[in-house]
Structure formats: structure tokens, C-alpha cells
Design an enzyme around this catalytic site. Structure first.
Site, PDB file in Angstrom:
ATOM      1  N   GLN A 173       0.825  -1.201   0.000  1.00  0.00           N
ATOM      2  CA  GLN A 173       0.000   0.000   0.000  1.00  0.00           C
ATOM      3  C   GLN A 173       0.866   1.261   0.000  1.00  0.00           C
ATOM      4  O   GLN A 173       0.869   2.037   0.960  1.00  0.00           O
ATOM      5  CB  GLN A 173      -0.989  -0.046   1.160  1.00  0.00           C
ATOM      6  N   LEU A 179       2.095  -0.039   8.407  1.00  0.00           N
ATOM      7  CA  LEU A 179       1.654   0.782   7.280  1.00  0.00           C
ATOM      8  C   LEU A 179       0.193   1.203   7.392  1.00  0.00           C
ATOM      9  O   LEU A 179      -0.385   1.700   6.427  1.00  0.00           O
ATOM     10  CB  LEU A 179       1.900   0.068   5.939  1.00  0.00           C
ATOM     11  N   ASN A 215       0.759   5.977   7.816  1.00  0.00           N
ATOM     12  CA  ASN A 215      -0.326   5.238   7.180  1.00  0.00           C
ATOM     13  C   ASN A 215      -0.124   5.203   5.675  1.00  0.00           C
ATOM     14  O   ASN A 215      -0.120   6.240   5.025  1.00  0.00           O
ATOM     15  CB  ASN A 215      -1.651   5.929   7.533  1.00  0.00           C
ATOM     16  N   CYS A 216       0.037   4.020   5.148  1.00  0.00           N
ATOM     17  CA  CYS A 216       0.083   3.858   3.692  1.00  0.00           C
ATOM     18  C   CYS A 216      -1.093   3.019   3.250  1.00  0.00           C
ATOM     19  O   CYS A 216      -0.946   2.076   2.469  1.00  0.00           O
ATOM     20  CB  CYS A 216       1.402   3.225   3.250  1.00  0.00           C
ATOM     21  N   ALA A 217      -2.289   3.307   3.789  1.00  0.00           N
ATOM     22  CA  ALA A 217      -3.501   2.683   3.260  1.00  0.00           C
ATOM     23  C   ALA A 217      -3.591   3.051   1.796  1.00  0.00           C
ATOM     24  O   ALA A 217      -2.859   3.911   1.308  1.00  0.00           O
ATOM     25  CB  ALA A 217      -4.719   3.168   4.031  1.00  0.00           C
TER      26      ALA A 217
END
Length: 453
Positions: free
Chosen positions: A137, A234, A266-268
Site C-alpha cells: 500500500q 503501514l 499510514n500507507c492505506a
């Protein structure tokens, strides 16, 4: 203001009069407009151009022994460049006062409240962190072509950090090293040019609730609920340097968000990921502050972590309701962070609010299939009858080849929005806009808009 206190001592009543000094607090933002970015032998500003000492900054970042190598590159608007995979984007900021920091809890004492004092902002430039993938992500930024139309970062001067971790470094430590490096670089850039005359100054009052109730008694009281994912590697955000996984909802003054109280780890899915830049420049906060004292009484921001288990979602949703009721809110805006299971949190809070007389508007995006015909949200509730959507992440796009890739082009086959075979033989890419950084951002900061038909 005069405060009279009555006290009984040994059966005798006495009256004491005290003077209370009420000095209003302010948050001052000073912006320097950066119109060009280049490397030089020293880091300085001249005629709205920022020059960066590549070696000095690299040496600072390499003080972290978990980083084996760091490469600095520049991506300017209109250039034939592609940045992939993008992990975070940060706007350079620093505090003028010693002992404070625009990223509280990371480089300075987190006991000093964010959102007060004086902050310097370098406007028009970002720090973009990249390098080998930690997980799927992470996203893409194109500086020109059709992909550039989906990301505000295509219009920025981007200092790109290509970070290579030491061999064998675990994923959690890899993510930490990259996140801290981005914050270090952003602070370094701003603090290196503190003596430069700013172009614009904004002043925001930092009010107590007593002040707000007294000054605007007849205006509707509004709170903003800003979700922040807290779901592991992440999928984490940080409140004053603390991983939000261990937090209950936090009540903040709006200026705290502007000053880095929430940092993204956050790497959504890239389309609806809130980067640190998005938190620093949250347009919902800015709009509510503009309307404060005119049409609404803006009470503050509730930042709830978004956990995975239903029991946690219900616990946190109740705490959000409790805070809003204690504040006496009449209405609320609720923005989502991420997609899928965070929509359950969105609906839980909306249901609580509406059933207790707090009128609510929710802000989200959708995964509605490439034709837009599928259900766009993973959860719904009848009480959610006022919804703003910022686009469909499943929308397909074809991106032409670029002359230069900053990072690793092969990541496109693995990031959200891409798939095996996304990279075509001629260097072009077929993908969903889900993989473009911020394309459907749920704060509404991007270029897509909703049209009623």
C-alpha cells in the site's frame, strides 16, 4: 475579569477578590513562498528559490544506522518524472521558539502543546519519501501527463528521498526509519532558512471552550471528527509521537493539526491515504475556521483511532459520542481515513450522533467498481443521509511512459491500484487511480469533485 470567591474559615465568612489575567493565546503561521528548488553548496533561500546542500542533509539522515544509503532527487511540476513507490509527503515546517517543534513527540518534548506560538512554513515544496517497498500500500506521483491531474503533489516542488535500508532490516523498523527521515528532512529545510523574511502571516486564536461559549452563544456548535487509522504496519498514525493504536479519541484545538500533532505512518490505499501533508493542510479545518464566528461556533477536533475489531470500533465510537456531548455539539463533520472497515467506524459514529440529536455530514470516497455501478461503501446506515464523496478509487487510467523514474518502477505490479502486468512493454501503465497518491483523498484536498446528477 474579576472573580469573587467565598470561603468559610472557623465559622467566619470572608470574601476574597482576585484578578485573573486573561492573555489570549495565538497560533501564528508564517509562510515563505518557494518557487524554485535546486541543490547547492549550502542550504539557503534566495529570491524565493530554495537551495539545498545535498551532502549535509544526506549526512543527517545517515545518522540513523538502519539506513544504508540515501539519494536525494528533485521532481518539479511539468517534468517527465514518475515517483514510485511513495510512502509519505511532508510540508517543511519548524517552530521559531527554542524547545518546541512542528513535529511534537519526535524531535522535541511532546509536553509542549502543538498549535501555539509561531511556525514557519515553506509553501510550494514537499519532502517525498520513497525507496524499496515495505508493503503493497504505497503509491505513485506523476509530475506531468494525465496522472498529474489526480494529485496535488504534481504541482509541488518535491524533494524526493530515496532511502535504502540496511540489509535484513525488518518491515516495522524499515517503515520507522523512512518516516523519521522524512520528518528530519522537512524540519532541516525549514529551520535552515528561519532568517528569511516571510511572504504571508496568518494568525489563529487559540480559544478555551469557555471563551467559545461566551463569545458565540447563539451560533450552532460544530465539532469535526477526523478519523486516523491505527491498524498496524503501514496502517498507523501518531498522536504527539505516540502510535495511535494505544489511544482513545483525542480532543484537539484545530491549530494542533496544522502544527503536526498527527503524523502519518499510514500507507492505506494511496488514493485515500492521509499523508502528513494532508494533516498539516486539512481543508476541513481551514474551512471551519473561516466560518467560525460567522455561521458556526467551531468547538474543536476529535481525532479517533480506527481499529480493526468490532468491539474496539464500538468502544471508540462511544467515546467520540461522549466527547461531542460533553462539548455540547449541535452538529458534526466526520471524515474517513482509509476504506473498507473504517466505514464501520464512520457509520457507528454517525448513528450515535444522529440518535442523540447531533446532525452529521460524513466525508468519504468510494470503491464502486470501474463502471461506478457497484456499492461504493463497505458499510452503511440509514442515519447517514448527508454524504460527500471524493471520487471512485476503481476508476481506470492509462499513464504514458516518463523519461525518468525516481524509485522502482517494478513496484507498480504490487501497489494497490496496480496489478501484475500493469507495466506495459512501452513503459506506459494501466492501473486504477487507487494507486495515485491522494487522488480521492477523503479530506477533499484533491482535484476530483462531486457533481449531483
Amino acid at each position: 475579569m474579576r472573580i469573587e470567591m467565598e470561603r468559610t474559615n472557623s465559622g467566619t465568612a470572608s470574601r476574597q477578590v482576585q484578578e485573573k489575567k486573561n492573555t489570549p493565546k495565538e497560533f501564528v503561521v508564517r509562510r515563505i513562498r518557494v518557487r524554485e528548488l535546486d541543490f547547492s553548496e549550502s542550504t539557503h533561500m534566495r529570491d524565493h528559490s530554495l537551495f539545498v546542500n545535498r551532502k549535509e542533509l544526506s549526512d543527517i539522515l545517515l545518522e540513523d544506522r538502519s539506513i544504508a544509503r540515501v539519494e536525494l532527487a528533485i521532481a518539479r511540476p511539468g517534468e517527465s518524472k514518475r515517483i514510485i513507490p511513495v510512502k509519505d509527503v511532508i510540508e517543511p515546517r519548524c517552530k521559531y521558539s527554542q524547545g518546541q517543534d512542528a513535529f511534537p513527540g519526535f524531535f522535541a518534548d511532546a509536553n509542549f502543546p502543538s498549535g501555539q506560538g509561531e511556525t514557519l512554513v515553506l509553501d510550494g515544496i514537499t519532502v517525498v519519501t520513497s525507496g524499496r517497498m515495505v508493503n503493497f500500500q504505497e503509491g505513485l506521483i506523476d509530475m506531468s501527463g494525465p496522472g498529474a491531474e489526480y494529485s496535488l503533489f504534481s504541482g509541488k516542488l518535491n524533494l524526493v528521498l530515496l532511502i535504502e535500508p540496511v540489509e535484513g532490516l525488518g518491515k516495522h523498523e524499515h517503515e520507522r526509519a523512512v518516516r523519521i527521515a522524512g520528518l528530519k528532512a522537512a524540519h532541516y529545510l525549514a529551520s535552515s532558512v528561519m532568517e528569511t523574511r516571510w511572504d504571508e502571516e496568518q494568525r489563529f486564536p487559540v480559544n478555551s471552550l469557555a471563551d467559545l461559549y461566551r463569545e458565540f452563544p447563539d451560533l450552532p456548535r460544530v465539532v469535526y471528527v477526523c478519523q486516523a487509522i491505527a491498524q498496524g504496519l503501514l496502517h498507523d498514525n501518531y498522536f504527539y509521537g505516540l502510535n495511535a493504536k494505544g489511544c482513545l479519541p483525542v480532543l484537539m484545538n484545530p491549530t494542533e493539526l496544522m502544527d503536526g500533532a498527527v503524523i502519518s505512518g499510514n500507507c492505506a490505499a494511496p488514493c485515500h491515504k492521509h499523508t502528513t501533508y494532508h494533516h498539516q493542510n486539512n481543508p476541513i479545518v481551514e474551512d471551519l475556521l473561516r466560518e467560525h464566528g460567522r455561521r458556526i461556533n467551531f468547538l474543536g477536533v476529535i481525532v479517533p483511532p480506527v481499529r480493526t475489531a468490532l468491539a474496539e470500533k464500538e468502544r471508540i465510537g462511544y467515546q467520540v459520542l461522549k466527547l461531542a456531548q460533553m462539548l455540547g455539539a449541535d452538529g458534526a463533520i466526520i471524515s474517513e481515513d482509509g476504506g473498507g472497515n473504517p466505514e464501520a467506524d464512520l457509520m457507528i459514529v454517525t448513528r450515535h450522533f444522529e440518535k442523540h440529536g447531533i446532525r452529521s455530514v460524513i466525508i468519504t470516497d468510494e470503491y464502486a467498481g470501474s463502471d461506478g455501478a457497484s456499492p461504493g461503501l463497505a458499510d452503511v446506515t440509514p442515519e447517514a443521509d448527508a454524504v460527500v464523496t471524493n471520487g471512485n478509487g476503481n476508476q481506470k487510467v492509462k499513464l504514458p511512459p516518463m523519461d525518468e523514474t525516481l524509485g522502482y518502477i517494478e513496484a507498480i505490479d504490487h501497489i494497490t491500484g496496480g496489478h501484475e502486468g500493469s507495466l506495459l512493454p512501452d513503459g506506459s501503465i494501466e492501473m486504477e487511480i487507487a494507486g495515485i497518491m491522494g487522488s480521492t483523498n477523503e479530506l477533499g484536498i484533491e482535484n476530483l469533485r462531486t457533481v449531483a446528477i
